[in-house]
Scaffold this motif. Sequence first.
Motif, PDB file in Angstrom:
ATOM      1  N   SER A 139       0.830  -1.171   0.059  1.00 22.32           N
ATOM      2  CA  SER A 139      -0.104   0.009  -0.245  1.00 22.32           C
ATOM      3  C   SER A 139       0.807   1.343   0.187  1.00 22.32           C
ATOM      4  O   SER A 139       1.916   1.212   0.475  1.00 22.32           O
ATOM      5  N   SER A 140       0.344   2.396  -0.194  1.00 27.63           N
ATOM      6  CA  SER A 140       1.048   3.508  -0.264  1.00 27.63           C
ATOM      7  C   SER A 140       0.570   4.405   0.758  1.00 27.63           C
ATOM      8  O   SER A 140      -0.717   4.654   0.843  1.00 27.63           O
ATOM      9  N   PRO A 141       1.496   5.380   1.251  1.00 20.92           N
ATOM     10  CA  PRO A 141       0.879   6.340   2.156  1.00 20.92           C
ATOM     11  C   PRO A 141       0.098   7.655   1.515  1.00 20.92           C
ATOM     12  O   PRO A 141       0.515   7.929   0.245  1.00 20.92           O
ATOM     13  N   THR A 142      -0.778   8.297   1.961  1.00 22.02           N
ATOM     14  CA  THR A 142      -1.259   9.481   1.643  1.00 22.02           C
ATOM     15  C   THR A 142      -0.340  10.562   1.567  1.00 22.02           C
ATOM     16  O   THR A 142       0.719  10.713   2.225  1.00 22.02           O
ATOM     17  N   GLY A 143      -0.354  11.657   0.629  1.00 24.01           N
ATOM     18  CA  GLY A 143       0.660  12.623   0.561  1.00 24.01           C
ATOM     19  C   GLY A 143       0.044  13.342  -0.783  1.00 24.01           C
ATOM     20  O   GLY A 143      -0.711  13.269  -1.398  1.00 24.01           O
ATOM     21  N   HIS A 144       0.883  14.142  -1.155  1.00 25.62           N
ATOM     22  CA  HIS A 144       0.715  15.071  -2.371  1.00 25.62           C
ATOM     23  C   HIS A 144       0.524  14.375  -3.645  1.00 25.62           C
ATOM     24  O   HIS A 144       1.319  13.714  -3.794  1.00 25.62           O
ATOM     25  N   LEU A 196       1.979   0.796 -16.513  1.00 27.33           N
ATOM     26  CA  LEU A 196       0.725   0.633 -15.994  1.00 27.33           C
ATOM     27  C   LEU A 196       0.832  -0.510 -14.581  1.00 27.33           C
ATOM     28  O   LEU A 196       1.592  -1.097 -14.389  1.00 27.33           O
ATOM     29  N   PRO A 197      -0.073   0.076 -13.743  1.00 25.09           N
ATOM     30  CA  PRO A 197       0.013  -0.486 -12.304  1.00 25.09           C
ATOM     31  C   PRO A 197      -0.614  -2.023 -12.553  1.00 25.09           C
ATOM     32  O   PRO A 197      -1.414  -2.097 -12.942  1.00 25.09           O
ATOM     33  N   ALA A 214      14.635   2.916 -10.250  1.00 24.84           N
ATOM     34  CA  ALA A 214      13.725   1.845 -10.207  1.00 24.84           C
ATOM     35  C   ALA A 214      12.728   1.802  -9.049  1.00 24.84           C
ATOM     36  O   ALA A 214      13.155   1.266  -8.117  1.00 24.84           O
ATOM     37  N   PRO A 215      11.483   2.406  -9.270  1.00 25.13           N
ATOM     38  CA  PRO A 215      10.654   2.697  -8.333  1.00 25.13           C
ATOM     39  C   PRO A 215       9.681   1.252  -8.366  1.00 25.13           C
ATOM     40  O   PRO A 215       9.798   0.615  -9.377  1.00 25.13           O
ATOM     41  N   VAL A 216       8.963   1.036  -7.098  1.00 19.39           N
ATOM     42  CA  VAL A 216       7.996  -0.066  -7.306  1.00 19.39           C
ATOM     43  C   VAL A 216       6.658   0.837  -7.821  1.00 19.39           C
ATOM     44  O   VAL A 216       6.247   1.784  -6.694  1.00 19.39           O
ATOM     45  N   ILE A 217       5.914   0.407  -8.710  1.00 16.69           N
ATOM     46  CA  ILE A 217       4.856   1.224  -9.078  1.00 16.69           C
ATOM     47  C   ILE A 217       3.411   0.350  -8.655  1.00 16.69           C
ATOM     48  O   ILE A 217       3.529  -0.885  -9.060  1.00 16.69           O
ATOM     49  N   VAL A 218       2.856   0.956  -7.840  1.00 16.83           N
ATOM     50  CA  VAL A 218       1.534   0.237  -6.900  1.00 16.83           C
ATOM     51  C   VAL A 218       0.426   0.975  -7.076  1.00 16.83           C
ATOM     52  O   VAL A 218       0.490   2.128  -6.827  1.00 16.83           O
ATOM     53  N   PRO A 219      -0.867   0.329  -7.212  1.00 15.88           N
ATOM     54  CA  PRO A 219      -2.010   1.347  -7.190  1.00 15.88           C
ATOM     55  C   PRO A 219      -2.323   1.049  -5.589  1.00 15.88           C
ATOM     56  O   PRO A 219      -1.967   0.205  -5.081  1.00 15.88           O
ATOM     57  N   SER A 220      -3.029   2.078  -5.235  1.00 19.80           N
ATOM     58  CA  SER A 220      -3.587   2.168  -3.723  1.00 19.80           C
ATOM     59  C   SER A 220      -4.772   1.206  -3.564  1.00 19.80           C
ATOM     60  O   SER A 220      -5.280   1.061  -4.565  1.00 19.80           O
ATOM     61  N   PRO A 221      -5.005   0.702  -2.469  1.00 18.57           N
ATOM     62  CA  PRO A 221      -5.968  -0.060  -1.974  1.00 18.57           C
ATOM     63  C   PRO A 221      -7.289   0.287  -2.624  1.00 18.57           C
ATOM     64  O   PRO A 221      -8.210  -0.520  -2.904  1.00 18.57           O
ATOM     65  N   ASP A 222      -7.558   1.717  -2.528  1.00 16.93           N
ATOM     66  CA  ASP A 222      -8.909   2.134  -2.979  1.00 16.93           C
ATOM     67  C   ASP A 222      -8.996   2.397  -4.568  1.00 16.93           C
ATOM     68  O   ASP A 222     -10.120   2.741  -4.930  1.00 16.93           O
ATOM     69  N   GLY A 223      -7.893   2.122  -5.251  1.00 17.16           N
ATOM     70  CA  GLY A 223      -8.049   2.265  -6.672  1.00 17.16           C
ATOM     71  C   GLY A 223      -7.988   3.860  -7.165  1.00 17.16           C
ATOM     72  O   GLY A 223      -8.043   3.984  -8.433  1.00 17.16           O
ATOM     73  N   HIS A 234       2.860  10.332  -5.827  1.00 20.25           N
ATOM     74  CA  HIS A 234       1.472   9.712  -5.801  1.00 20.25           C
ATOM     75  C   HIS A 234       0.917  10.370  -6.871  1.00 20.25           C
ATOM     76  O   HIS A 234       0.842  11.518  -6.879  1.00 20.25           O
ATOM     77  N   PHE A 235       0.264   9.818  -7.781  1.00 20.62           N
ATOM     78  CA  PHE A 235      -0.714  10.303  -8.855  1.00 20.62           C
ATOM     79  C   PHE A 235      -2.159   9.798  -8.783  1.00 20.62           C
ATOM     80  O   PHE A 235      -2.293   8.792  -8.280  1.00 20.62           O
ATOM     81  N   ASP A 236      -2.964  10.706  -9.187  1.00 20.22           N
ATOM     82  CA  ASP A 236      -4.186  10.390  -9.459  1.00 20.22           C
ATOM     83  C   ASP A 236      -4.504   9.615 -10.612  1.00 20.22           C
ATOM     84  O   ASP A 236      -3.866   9.396 -11.581  1.00 20.22           O
ATOM     85  N   ARG A 237      -5.082   8.117 -10.260  1.00 21.34           N
ATOM     86  CA  ARG A 237      -5.029   6.956 -11.179  1.00 21.34           C
ATOM     87  C   ARG A 237      -5.519   7.494 -12.514  1.00 21.34           C
ATOM     88  O   ARG A 237      -5.044   7.160 -13.677  1.00 21.34           O
ATOM     89  N   ILE A 238      -6.636   8.133 -12.464  1.00 23.36           N
ATOM     90  CA  ILE A 238      -7.330   8.548 -13.839  1.00 23.36           C
ATOM     91  C   ILE A 238      -6.334   9.439 -14.800  1.00 23.36           C
ATOM     92  O   ILE A 238      -6.290   9.320 -16.005  1.00 23.36           O
ATOM     93  N   GLN A 239      -5.557  10.503 -14.164  1.00 20.76           N
ATOM     94  CA  GLN A 239      -4.829  11.306 -14.880  1.00 20.76           C
ATOM     95  C   GLN A 239      -3.588  10.531 -15.320  1.00 20.76           C
ATOM     96  O   GLN A 239      -3.176  10.662 -16.186  1.00 20.76           O
TER      97      GLN A 239
END
Length: 245
Positions: free
Chosen positions: A2-7, A60-61, A84-93, A130-135
């Motif tokens: 999971s990823s923490p909240t942030g900007h 793509l995640p 090389a980061p880990v690219i991961v979707p948030s639990p809520d998508g 952290h990115f907005d998934r839609i964008q």
Amino acid sequence: MSSPTGHVSELQLRFLVLDDRTDWPVVQVFVDGREAFVDQRPGWQGFDPADMLGDQSPLLPLDGGRRVAVYRCSCGIEGCGVIAPVIVPSPDGRRVSWVDFRNYVGVFAGPTAPGSDRVDGRPWPIRDLHFDRIQYIAEIRRASGDRSWETPGRVTARLVAAGLRARDVVLAPDLRLGWVAPASEGDGVMLSFANRPSDPESFIQQVLCLSSGHSEPELAAQDILDRLQAVPTGEWGSRFGRQPP
């Protein structure tokens, strides 16, 4: 993971030609309008658009996340080092995050490296993104649909590769098509056929080089495919072969 909240940042992908190598652009990563990673490794570069974008883009995640090299050493060889980061979707998508940025030497041979999770990379001092998934997804789709980077030579090579793979052409019983690329000198394309032996010492590679009198990529590709089809595959090496570069 999971990823923490942030900007929440905005992703932008651009194409850049380095050293006048117009056939081989790279994908630049911009975050909130600024090129990423210039503070950590100025001069490092992205990967070829054909490797980084498309329907199966490594950006793509995937559920559970995966480690992806998004930039590589300024020499252009990812084996020398990557970001090389880990690219991961948030639990809520709702988000996609790049976390746990690491450097690996001698591990990656492209944007992804199966088994890299079993190797300890060196952490980079780069904050999680952290990115907005839609964008985020929309930007990858937009860049994937933008073929402005593709030179006539790249189009010809792509069409030749597609034509050969559609016919499942083999050069010899154990050889399969590896890659097709614009010729390093002059017009035309280079084709690499190789086996995938269990014994590395038995590795075989055959490189062919063919040109066409046509300037339009579609006509040039068809001409090259017709010339290959007119010659038995066992004679391709003697007719069109060259030593690997």
